[in-house]
Design a protein around this motif. Structure first.
Motif, PDB file in Angstrom:
ATOM      1  N   VAL A  95       0.808  -1.219   0.000  1.00 38.39           N
ATOM      2  CA  VAL A  95       0.000   0.000   0.000  1.00 38.39           C
ATOM      3  C   VAL A  95       0.846   1.276   0.000  1.00 38.39           C
ATOM      4  N   SER A  96       2.170   1.143  -0.221  1.00 36.58           N
ATOM      5  CA  SER A  96       3.014   2.334  -0.134  1.00 36.58           C
ATOM      6  C   SER A  96       3.852   2.540  -1.386  1.00 36.58           C
ATOM      7  N   ASP A  97       4.239   3.796  -1.616  1.00 39.85           N
ATOM      8  CA  ASP A  97       5.193   4.072  -2.688  1.00 39.85           C
ATOM      9  C   ASP A  97       6.606   3.857  -2.171  1.00 39.85           C
ATOM     10  N   CYS A  98       6.806   4.177  -0.887  1.00 41.83           N
ATOM     11  CA  CYS A  98       8.096   3.897  -0.279  1.00 41.83           C
ATOM     12  C   CYS A  98       7.922   3.644   1.208  1.00 41.83           C
ATOM     13  N   VAL A  99       8.896   2.940   1.777  1.00 46.09           N
ATOM     14  CA  VAL A  99       8.804   2.568   3.180  1.00 46.09           C
ATOM     15  C   VAL A  99      10.101   2.977   3.876  1.00 46.09           C
ATOM     16  N   ILE A 100       9.964   3.559   5.068  1.00 45.97           N
ATOM     17  CA  ILE A 100      11.158   3.936   5.837  1.00 45.97           C
ATOM     18  C   ILE A 100      11.199   3.078   7.094  1.00 45.97           C
ATOM     19  N   GLY A 123      14.139  10.605  -7.203  1.00 45.73           N
ATOM     20  CA  GLY A 123      14.262   9.413  -8.040  1.00 45.73           C
ATOM     21  C   GLY A 123      15.113   8.303  -7.446  1.00 45.73           C
ATOM     22  N   TYR A 124      15.633   8.496  -6.221  1.00 41.74           N
ATOM     23  CA  TYR A 124      16.417   7.419  -5.612  1.00 41.74           C
ATOM     24  C   TYR A 124      15.479   6.349  -5.072  1.00 41.74           C
ATOM     25  N   GLU A 125      15.895   5.103  -5.260  1.00 43.97           N
ATOM     26  CA  GLU A 125      15.021   4.006  -4.826  1.00 43.97           C
ATOM     27  C   GLU A 125      15.412   3.503  -3.435  1.00 43.97           C
ATOM     28  N   VAL A 126      16.676   3.714  -3.078  1.00 44.70           N
ATOM     29  CA  VAL A 126      17.126   3.318  -1.746  1.00 44.70           C
ATOM     30  C   VAL A 126      17.881   4.496  -1.140  1.00 44.70           C
ATOM     31  N   VAL A 127      17.506   4.913   0.055  1.00 43.47           N
ATOM     32  CA  VAL A 127      18.233   5.987   0.736  1.00 43.47           C
ATOM     33  C   VAL A 127      18.741   5.440   2.068  1.00 43.47           C
ATOM     34  N   TYR A 128      20.067   5.452   2.252  1.00 39.90           N
ATOM     35  CA  TYR A 128      20.656   4.938   3.488  1.00 39.90           C
ATOM     36  C   TYR A 128      20.835   6.056   4.494  1.00 39.90           C
ATOM     37  N   LEU A 168      15.317   4.232   3.621  1.00 38.25           N
ATOM     38  CA  LEU A 168      14.095   4.288   2.825  1.00 38.25           C
ATOM     39  C   LEU A 168      14.255   3.335   1.652  1.00 38.25           C
ATOM     40  N   MET A 169      13.207   2.595   1.369  1.00 40.85           N
ATOM     41  CA  MET A 169      13.218   1.750   0.173  1.00 40.85           C
ATOM     42  C   MET A 169      11.935   1.967  -0.603  1.00 40.85           C
ATOM     43  N   PRO A 192      22.328  -3.461  -0.433  1.00 44.31           N
ATOM     44  CA  PRO A 192      23.241  -2.986  -1.483  1.00 44.31           C
ATOM     45  C   PRO A 192      23.330  -3.955  -2.663  1.00 44.31           C
ATOM     46  N   LEU A 193      23.058  -5.237  -2.432  1.00 45.02           N
ATOM     47  CA  LEU A 193      23.106  -6.213  -3.527  1.00 45.02           C
ATOM     48  C   LEU A 193      21.989  -6.002  -4.536  1.00 45.02           C
ATOM     49  N   ILE A 194      20.893  -5.422  -4.073  1.00 46.42           N
ATOM     50  CA  ILE A 194      19.738  -5.233  -4.959  1.00 46.42           C
ATOM     51  C   ILE A 194      20.092  -4.317  -6.112  1.00 46.42           C
ATOM     52  N   GLY A 195      20.849  -3.273  -5.801  1.00 49.10           N
ATOM     53  CA  GLY A 195      21.208  -2.322  -6.845  1.00 49.10           C
ATOM     54  C   GLY A 195      20.230  -1.157  -6.831  1.00 49.10           C
ATOM     55  N   PHE A 196      19.887  -0.633  -7.976  1.00 56.11           N
ATOM     56  CA  PHE A 196      19.052   0.559  -8.129  1.00 56.11           C
ATOM     57  C   PHE A 196      19.798   1.807  -7.668  1.00 56.11           C
ATOM     58  N   GLN A 197      19.255   2.938  -8.054  1.00 53.65           N
ATOM     59  CA  GLN A 197      19.854   4.223  -7.677  1.00 53.65           C
ATOM     60  C   GLN A 197      19.779   4.389  -6.162  1.00 53.65           C
ATOM     61  N   SER A 198      20.912   4.626  -5.530  1.00 55.20           N
ATOM     62  CA  SER A 198      20.836   4.821  -4.084  1.00 55.20           C
ATOM     63  C   SER A 198      21.698   5.996  -3.652  1.00 55.20           C
ATOM     64  N   THR A 199      21.405   6.512  -2.468  1.00 55.74           N
ATOM     65  CA  THR A 199      22.186   7.628  -1.945  1.00 55.74           C
ATOM     66  C   THR A 199      22.156   7.559  -0.426  1.00 55.74           C
ATOM     67  N   SER A 200      22.925   8.423   0.225  1.00 59.33           N
ATOM     68  CA  SER A 200      22.959   8.407   1.691  1.00 59.33           C
ATOM     69  C   SER A 200      22.555   9.750   2.253  1.00 59.33           C
ATOM     70  N   VAL A 201      21.998   9.713   3.458  1.00 59.73           N
ATOM     71  CA  VAL A 201      21.681  10.935   4.183  1.00 59.73           C
ATOM     72  C   VAL A 201      22.380  10.814   5.542  1.00 59.73           C
ATOM     73  N   TYR A 202      23.059  11.872   5.966  1.00 57.08           N
ATOM     74  CA  TYR A 202      23.856  11.781   7.194  1.00 57.08           C
ATOM     75  C   TYR A 202      23.119  12.351   8.402  1.00 57.08           C
ATOM     76  N   TYR A 203      23.334  11.738   9.559  1.00 58.52           N
ATOM     77  CA  TYR A 203      22.667  12.232  10.780  1.00 58.52           C
ATOM     78  C   TYR A 203      23.507  11.846  11.985  1.00 58.52           C
ATOM     79  N   ASP A 204      23.219  12.490  13.109  1.00 53.19           N
ATOM     80  CA  ASP A 204      23.898  12.139  14.362  1.00 53.19           C
ATOM     81  C   ASP A 204      23.039  11.163  15.139  1.00 53.19           C
ATOM     82  N   ARG A 205      23.661  10.134  15.651  1.00 45.93           N
ATOM     83  CA  ARG A 205      22.900   9.157  16.419  1.00 45.93           C
ATOM     84  C   ARG A 205      22.771   9.643  17.854  1.00 45.93           C
ATOM     85  N   LYS A 206      21.541   9.561  18.365  1.00 50.10           N
ATOM     86  CA  LYS A 206      21.314  10.064  19.722  1.00 50.10           C
ATOM     87  C   LYS A 206      21.368   8.932  20.723  1.00 50.10           C
TER      88      LYS A 206
END
Ligand code: UDP
Ligand code: MG
Length: 342
Positions: A95-100, A123-128, A168-169, A192-206
């Motif tokens: 039921v979703s276009d993307c899932v986080i 347009g990224y399919e995977v966001v780390y 996000l996938m 990462p094995l799946i492939g597709f366009q991917s990118t990263s977003v950086y954050y501080d872990r609390k």
């Protein structure tokens, strides 16, 4: 792009202490996004109760009845973080276009959820989600975790450094993920094995605000070991290499001891004994390593991983090619008979 339907998936195991806080914060975030028309009003937060023994499920249940956009899923027993996450991802996918996916303790900064979705819209399919700093982790956790990433890299496993399960996938990426049939699914390695366009977003872990970690040392080690053995047969090769090393050492010993023997500096029988210990030890290790190679093959076959995942399919697009009608195809067929390749 119109506002996408986004589902946040949150696995929870004995999280009664922090859950009310988490529910509030995520709900606020989602309603704000919906108000801004940033995401579709069909977006949801899905809490997966991983067989908790405390009030976690009743909290989720109440919230899902009382609050819009909140949903729950209860697993029959504790199946572990990775499996709880998968259950949520696959339930949400349809039921979703993307899932986080994110943890219930909100250690992963939810301030970057917006950038996740922005990247998806680009347009990224995977966001780390990648941890910038690890200040809040104990030194022990930091050292072991980073050692683990380095070690995995050495073994040739494609991990995203300092990325856990905050990601996000897209629906398409999740469809591909579903084709990985293995039981020991190590998500961080598979995505990462799946492939597709991917990118990263950086954050501080609390820091964890309430409750304690559900990953004690024992679980952490089991997780790491599972990660290594489900991705790499290098440990088996290591046995083989050790065997070879022993074998060659025995040859060197042999010549050395023979020289000693001829000089007359050894006890009778010692030379043959010591050489055969090394020789047999080496041969045995090599044999075990060799058998291991085959077991490794069986092991990899038995996982039945998909061999490839299609990104763009222009073949089944349904657009007829120029002159692609029955008659011309027949003519073409009779004109150019391609040599059969064996
Ligand atoms: N979790 C789970 N099942 C388990 C263990 C953990 O669903 O068997 C969930 C837990 O509720 C949390 C997430 O996995 O949402 C990560 O756990 P935790 O925060 O304790 O791990 P840490 O951040 O200490 O690595
Ligand atoms: Mg945590």
């Amino acid at each position: 792009m119109s506002a996408p339907v986004v589902t946040l998936v949150v696995p929870c195991y004995n999280e009664e202490e922090i859950l009310p806080y988490t529910i509030n914060h995520l709900h606020e975030l989602v309603t704000e996004f919906i108000r801004d028309r940033f995401i579709s009003e069909k977006s949801r937060i899905l809490f997966v109760d991983d067989g908790s023994r405390d009030a976690t499920w009743s909290l989720i249940y109440k919230a899902s009845i009382q609050t819009e956009h909140i949903r729950g899923l209860k697993l029959a027993r504790n199946s572990g973080h990775q499996n709880a996450l998968l259950a949520g991802l696959f339930a949400a996918k349809t039921v979703s276009d993307c899932v986080i996916s994110l943890d219930a303790d909100l250690q992963d900064d939810i301030g970057v959820v917006r950038s996740f979705i922005e990247k998806f819209k680009e347009g990224y399919e995977v966001v780390y989600g990648v941890r910038d700093k690890r200040d809040t982790d104990t030194i022990f956790k930091r050292v072991t975790a980073q050692g683990f990433y380095k070690f995995m890299e050495k073994l040739g496993v494609p991990l995203v450094y300092n990325h856990a399960d905050y990601r996000l996938m897209s629906k398409r990426a999740l469809d591909a993920l579903e084709r990985f049939d293995e039981v020991n699914l190590f998500l961080r390695g598979i995505v990462p094995l799946i492939g597709f366009q991917s990118t990263s977003v950086y954050y501080d872990r609390k820091e964890r605000l309430a409750g304690e970690t559900k990953y004690p040392l024992k679980k952490m080690l089991a997780f790491a070991f599972n990660g290594i053995t489900s991705f790499s047969v290098t440990p088996i090769r290591f046995v083989m290499l050790t065997g070879c090393a022993f074998f060659f050492t025995s040859l060197i010993f042999l010549s050395y001891f023979l020289i000693l023997k001829f000089i007359g500096e050894t006890e009778t029988g010692w030379t043959s004994l010591i050489t055969s210990i090394w020789l047999i030890g080496g041969l045995q290790l090599m044999a075990i390593g060799l058998i291991g190679e085959y077991i490794g093959k069986v092991y990899q076959e038995s996982k039945r991983r998909p061999k490839y995942i299609v990104d763009v399919d222009l073949f089944n697009l349904g657009i007829p090619l120029a002159g692609d009608d029955e008659q011309s195809r027949q003519e073409e067929g009779s004109l150019q008979v391609l040599p059969k390749m064996n």
